[in-house]
Design a protein around this motif. Structure first.
Motif, PDB file in Angstrom:
ATOM      1  N   THR A  29       3.534  17.174  -6.721  1.00  0.00           N
ATOM      2  CA  THR A  29       2.181  17.887  -6.978  1.00  0.00           C
ATOM      3  C   THR A  29       1.877  19.163  -7.799  1.00  0.00           C
ATOM      4  O   THR A  29       1.035  19.255  -8.633  1.00  0.00           O
ATOM      5  N   LYS A  54       0.867  -1.222   0.110  1.00  0.00           N
ATOM      6  CA  LYS A  54      -0.026  -0.033   0.009  1.00  0.00           C
ATOM      7  C   LYS A  54       1.031   1.220   0.067  1.00  0.00           C
ATOM      8  O   LYS A  54       1.825   1.269   0.672  1.00  0.00           O
ATOM      9  N   GLU A  55       0.332   2.299  -0.911  1.00  0.00           N
ATOM     10  CA  GLU A  55       1.272   3.471  -0.983  1.00  0.00           C
ATOM     11  C   GLU A  55       0.993   4.465   0.008  1.00  0.00           C
ATOM     12  O   GLU A  55      -0.135   4.192   0.845  1.00  0.00           O
ATOM     13  N   SER A  56       1.932   5.246   0.356  1.00  0.00           N
ATOM     14  CA  SER A  56       1.834   6.243   1.365  1.00  0.00           C
ATOM     15  C   SER A  56       0.674   7.292   0.808  1.00  0.00           C
ATOM     16  O   SER A  56       0.299   7.345  -0.116  1.00  0.00           O
ATOM     17  N   SER A  57       0.075   7.760   1.874  1.00  0.00           N
ATOM     18  CA  SER A  57      -1.204   8.711   1.548  1.00  0.00           C
ATOM     19  C   SER A  57      -0.720  10.018   1.798  1.00  0.00           C
ATOM     20  O   SER A  57      -1.412  11.100   1.549  1.00  0.00           O
ATOM     21  N   LYS A  58       0.539  10.440   1.918  1.00  0.00           N
ATOM     22  CA  LYS A  58       0.997  11.775   1.826  1.00  0.00           C
ATOM     23  C   LYS A  58       1.176  12.257   0.101  1.00  0.00           C
ATOM     24  O   LYS A  58       1.268  11.383  -0.823  1.00  0.00           O
ATOM     25  N   ALA A  59       0.784  13.403  -0.129  1.00  0.00           N
ATOM     26  CA  ALA A  59       0.851  14.054  -1.256  1.00  0.00           C
ATOM     27  C   ALA A  59       2.222  13.869  -1.792  1.00  0.00           C
ATOM     28  O   ALA A  59       3.049  14.186  -1.057  1.00  0.00           O
ATOM     29  N   GLY A  60       2.600  13.888  -2.946  1.00  0.00           N
ATOM     30  CA  GLY A  60       3.949  13.772  -3.335  1.00  0.00           C
ATOM     31  C   GLY A  60       4.605  15.238  -3.652  1.00  0.00           C
ATOM     32  O   GLY A  60       3.724  15.905  -3.737  1.00  0.00           O
TER      33      GLY A  60
END
Lengths: 400, 241
Positions: free
Chosen positions: B57, B48-54
Motif C-alpha cells: 500500500t 476471489k482475492e482477499s479483501s485485506k489491504a496489501g
C-alpha cells in the motif's frame, strides 16, 4: 410491542435506512445545485434557477410533450420549432416520463417542478431496489456500496432533474429484481413501462428472459439431453410469458408512430435529422469518431467525448471483473447489451449520462470495493468527477 | 504516428476488447444453459482475492493517487490553460530552477520525480504509523500541487523525515531536517497558502489516524478522501471562474 420498539424495529429494516439516506442525498444534491447556481449568479433567485433548468437539454421537449402530447404531419404548431425541433419531431422522446410529469402536474401545477418530484422520488426508490437486488446475493456492505457508487457516478446529478434517468433506473432495477425473485407478472408490467421510457428499455427483456430460462434450468437435473429438454419445458413457469410485455411496451411506442404518421419507424427519420443526426453505426467507427471529435474540440473533449470513450472500456472491463467475482450472468449480459445498445448511435453526445443507467456495472464495482484501496480510490475519484461535472453543468457547459 | 491513426488504433482496440468480453459471456451462457455450470472461469481468473489491504500500500497508493492527480493536471493544462512554471522561486532550490510549460517532456519527468518523492514520504510515514498514516499522506489536501514540478513533495518528504526523527527522539536528525526544510524553501515572496495547508494536514495525520479507531472513522475517512481530491476540484474550478 410498544411504540419505541416499533420505531426501532422499523428503523432496523435495511430498506428503510437506505430510503432515508437516499432521501437525504437528494436534498444534498438540490442544495448543492443551488449553491453552484448562486456562485454563477450571485443575484439570482430560486425561481430563476428553476427557469434556467427548464431551458436546459431535453427538458423543454419533455414539457412540450407533457403539455400538448405528440402530433402528426397535419398539425400546424402555433409556437413553431423550439431549438430546431418541430412538434412532430417530439415523437423521438418516449412517452412515459412526460406522462408522469403531466399526472403529477395536475396536483403540483408546474410541470418543471412535477418533473423534478418524479425524478427525485424515483431516485430514492431506485436506491432501495438497487440495495434489495444486490442484497439477494451479497452482504449489506456490498449492497450499500452499489447504491453509493450509483449516486457517485460522475453524471448522477441528472437523477435529480427533469430527465428520464431516475424513472428508467427505478423501473430497470424493479424489473430485474422481480425477475430474480420469480415474480414474472410484476417483472413484465414494470418492464413494459421501462420500454416506454427509453430505447434501451427493451434490453430488459433479454435479462428477464435469461433469468426465466436459467432459474428453470437450475431446478432440473436431467440424465440425458433429450430428458433435459422435456424436463425443462415441463418445469418452465408459464407466468414467465409476462416478460413478453417488455417488447410489447416498445411495440406501443412503435404503434404511436404508426397511428400518427402511418409509419412504424418515423422516429428513426427524425433522429437522423438535425439537431440529433443519429443513426446506427459500427461501434469501433463510432468510438473512432468520439476520439477524433475529442482531438478537434478540446473544450468538449473532457466533457463529452473522452468520458464516453472511457465509459465504454470501463463497462466491458467490469464484465471481466464480474466474471472473476462470479457475478450473476444476467447482470453481466445487461452490462454488455445496454452498452452495445447505447454505443450503436453514430452521434452520441450523452454517453456519459446514458451509462448511468448501465446499472449492473455497479455490482462488480461494489465487489471491487471490498478491498480498502479500491474503495477509497473509487469513492474519491467518483466524488471528485461528480462534483466537477455537476459544477460545469450548472455553469451551463455542454453536458447533456 | 498522427492523431487519426492513434484514434483508429484505440477505437479498434476498444472494439476488440468488447468482442472478447461478449464472446466470454456467450461461452458462460452456453455452459450455464446446457451444462449447468459457470464455465470454470476460475481456472483463468483465479479465485476471489482477499479483501485485506496489501503490504505494498505505501508504494502503490502514492503512485495511484499521484498519477490520477497528474493526469488531471495535464488535462487541465492541455485544454484550459498553458501556464508556465518555475520549479522553485526561492531558497536553495532556486539555484536549479527550471522554467517550462506543464505539458513539456521536461515537466512530465519532473512530475514523475515529484511522485517518487511522494512515494518516499509515504514509505516513511508507513514506517512511523503503518498503512493508515501512509494512506492519509497520499490523500493530502495539496496533492494536486505535490505532483507538479514545485517543491511541495520535497518539503513533505523532509517533513516526513523530521517527523520520523521526532518519534525516534533523534533530535540531531530532526534539527537537520528543519534546517533543510527552511533552506529548500526560505520564503522570499511570502509563504504560499498551499504549503501551509499541506503542512497543517500533515501535522493532523496522527490525530486523524487515532480517530479512525473510534466511531468517528467515517468522518476521518470522508475527510481524508475529500481533502485528497478537493485540491483537484479547486484547481479545475479555478480555471473556470
Amino acid at each position: 410491542m410498544n411504540f419505541k420498539n416499533k420505531v426501532k424495529s422499523f428503523w432496523d429494516n435495511e430498506a428503510v435506512r437506505v430510503l432515508a439516506v437516499a432521501a437525504l442525498s437528494r436534498v444534498a444534491v438540490l442544495l448543492l445545485s443551488l449553491l453552484f447556481y448562486f456562485i454563477k449568479e450571485p443575484d439570482g433567485s430560486i425561481g430563476q434557477f428553476i427557469e434556467w433548468l427548464s431551458q436546459t437539454g431535453d427538458v423543454p421537449h419533455y414539457m412540450r410533450i407533457a403539455t400538448g402530447g405528440y402530433h402528426g404531419d397535419s398539425f400546424v404548431d402555433p409556437v413553431g420549432p423550439v431549438g430546431n425541433v418541430t412538434a412532430q419531431m417530439l415523437v423521438v422522446f418516449y412517452p412515459m416520463f412526460p406522462m408522469l410529469m403531466k399526472l403529477v402536474g395536475f396536483v403540483v401545477g408546474d410541470l418543471m417542478i412535477s418533473g423534478m418530484i418524479v425524478s427525485n422520488i424515483c431516485a430514492i426508490l431506485a436506491a432501495v431496489y438497487m440495495y434489495k437486488l444486490v442484497r439477494l446475493d451479497y452482504s449489506a456492505k456490498t449492497a450499500s456500496m452499489a447504491v453509493v457508487f450509483m449516486f457517485l457516478y460522475p453524471f448522477s446529478f441528472f437523477m435529480s432533474f427533469c430527465y428520464t434517468e431516475s424513472l428508467f433506473i427505478m423501473l430497470s432495477l424493479m424489473c430485474i429484481y422481480y425477475a430474480r425473485t420469480g415474480k414474472w407478472a410484476a417483472c413484465g408490467i414494470i418492464g413494459f413501462f421501462g420500454a416506454l421510457t427509453r430505447t434501451q428499455g427493451v434490453v430488459l427483456f433479454g435479462v428477464a428472459a435469461y433469468e426465466w430460462v436459467i432459474q428453470t434450468r437450475r431446478s432440473i437435473n436431467p440424465k440425458t439431453f433429450g430428458q433435459g429438454i422435456k424436463d425443462f419445458f415441463k418445469a418452465l413457469p408459464l407466468s414467465g410469458l409476462f416478460t413478453l410485455l417488455i417488447p410489447a411496451g416498445y411495440g406501443v411506442y412503435l404503434t404511436i408512430n404508426k397511428v400518427l404518421f402511418g409509419d412504424w419507424f418515423r422516429f428513426l427519420e427524425y433522429q437522423k435529422a438535425a439537431p440529433w443526426y443519429q443513426t446506427s453505426g459500427f461501434i469501433p467507427d463510432n468510438l473512432n469518431q468520439h476520439l477524433n471529435m475529442a482531438a478537434n474540440n478540446p473544450g468538449l473533449s473532457f466533457i463529452i467525448y473522452l468520458p464516453q470513450f472511457i465509459m465504454f472500456i470501463v463497462a466491458f472491463a467490469l464484465i471481466f471483473v464480474g466474471v472473476k467475482y462470479k457475478v450473476r450472468t444476467s447482470y453481466l449480459l445487461h452490462i454488455a447489451a445496454y452498452t452495445v445498445a447505447s454505443y450503436l448511435s453514430t452521434w452520441l453526445i450523452s454517453g456519459g449520462r446514458y451509462m448511468l443507467s448501465c446499472l449492473m456495472m455497479f455490482v462488480p464495482l461494489a465487489l471491487l470495493a471490498r478491498n480498502k484501496i479500491w474503495r477509497y480510490g473509487l469513492i474519491g475519484l467518483m466524488s471528485a468527477l461528480n462534483l466537477f461535472y455537476f459544477y460545469l453543468y450548472i455553469r451551463g457547459y455542454a453536458i447533456m | 504516428m498522427d492523431q487519426e491513426t492513434t484514434a483508429k488504433i484505440l477505437s479498434g482496440a476498444a472494439g476488440l476488447f468488447s468482442v472478447v468480453a461478449i464472446l466470454l459471456l456467450l461461452y458462460i451462457v452456453v455452459c450455464e444453459v446446457f451444462f449447468n455450470h459457470g464455465g470454470h472461469t476460475e481456472k483463468v481468473f483465479g479465485k476471489k482475492e482477499s479483501s485485506k489491504a496489501g503490504k505494498h500500500t505505501p508504494v502503490i497508493m502514492p503512485i495511484v493517487t499521484g498519477g490520477v492527480a497528474l493526469i488531471v493536471n495535464l488535462i487541465v493544462a492541455n485544454t484550459m490553460y498553458t501556464g508556465t512554471y518555475i520549479t522553485a522561486k526561492s531558497g536553495a532550490m532556486s539555484l536549479i530552477a527550471v522554467e517550462g510549460t506543464l505539458t513539456s517532456v521536461k515537466s512530465i519527468i519532473l512530475c514523475i520525480v515529484s511522485i517518487l518523492l511522494l512515494t518516499l514520504g509515504s514509505v516513511i510515514f508507513d514506517k512511523i504509523g503503518g498503512p493508515k498514516y501512509s494512506t492519509l499522506y497520499c490523500l493530502n489536501i495539496a496533492l494536486s500541487l505535490m505532483v507538479l514540478p514545485y517543491t511541495y513533495s520535497l518539503i513533505a518528504l523532509i517533513f516526513a523525515v523530521g517527523f520520523w526523527a521526532f518519534k525516534k527522539k533523534e533530535y540531531l536528525s530532526l534539527a537537520i531536517a528543519v534546517v533543510a526544510g527552511i533552506a529548500v524553501h526560505f520564503p522570499v515572496d511570502g509563504f504560499h497558502l498551499g504549503e501551509a495547508f499541506m503542512l497543517i494536514y500533515l501535522l493532523l495525520i496522527p490525530l486523524m489516524a487515532k480517530l479512525d479507531n473510534t466511531k468517528f472513522r467515517w468522518l476521518t475517512t470522508t475527510l481524508a478522501i475529500a481533502c485528497g481530491f478537493f485540491t483537484i476540484f479547486s484547481q479545475l474550478i479555478y480555471r473556470f471562474i
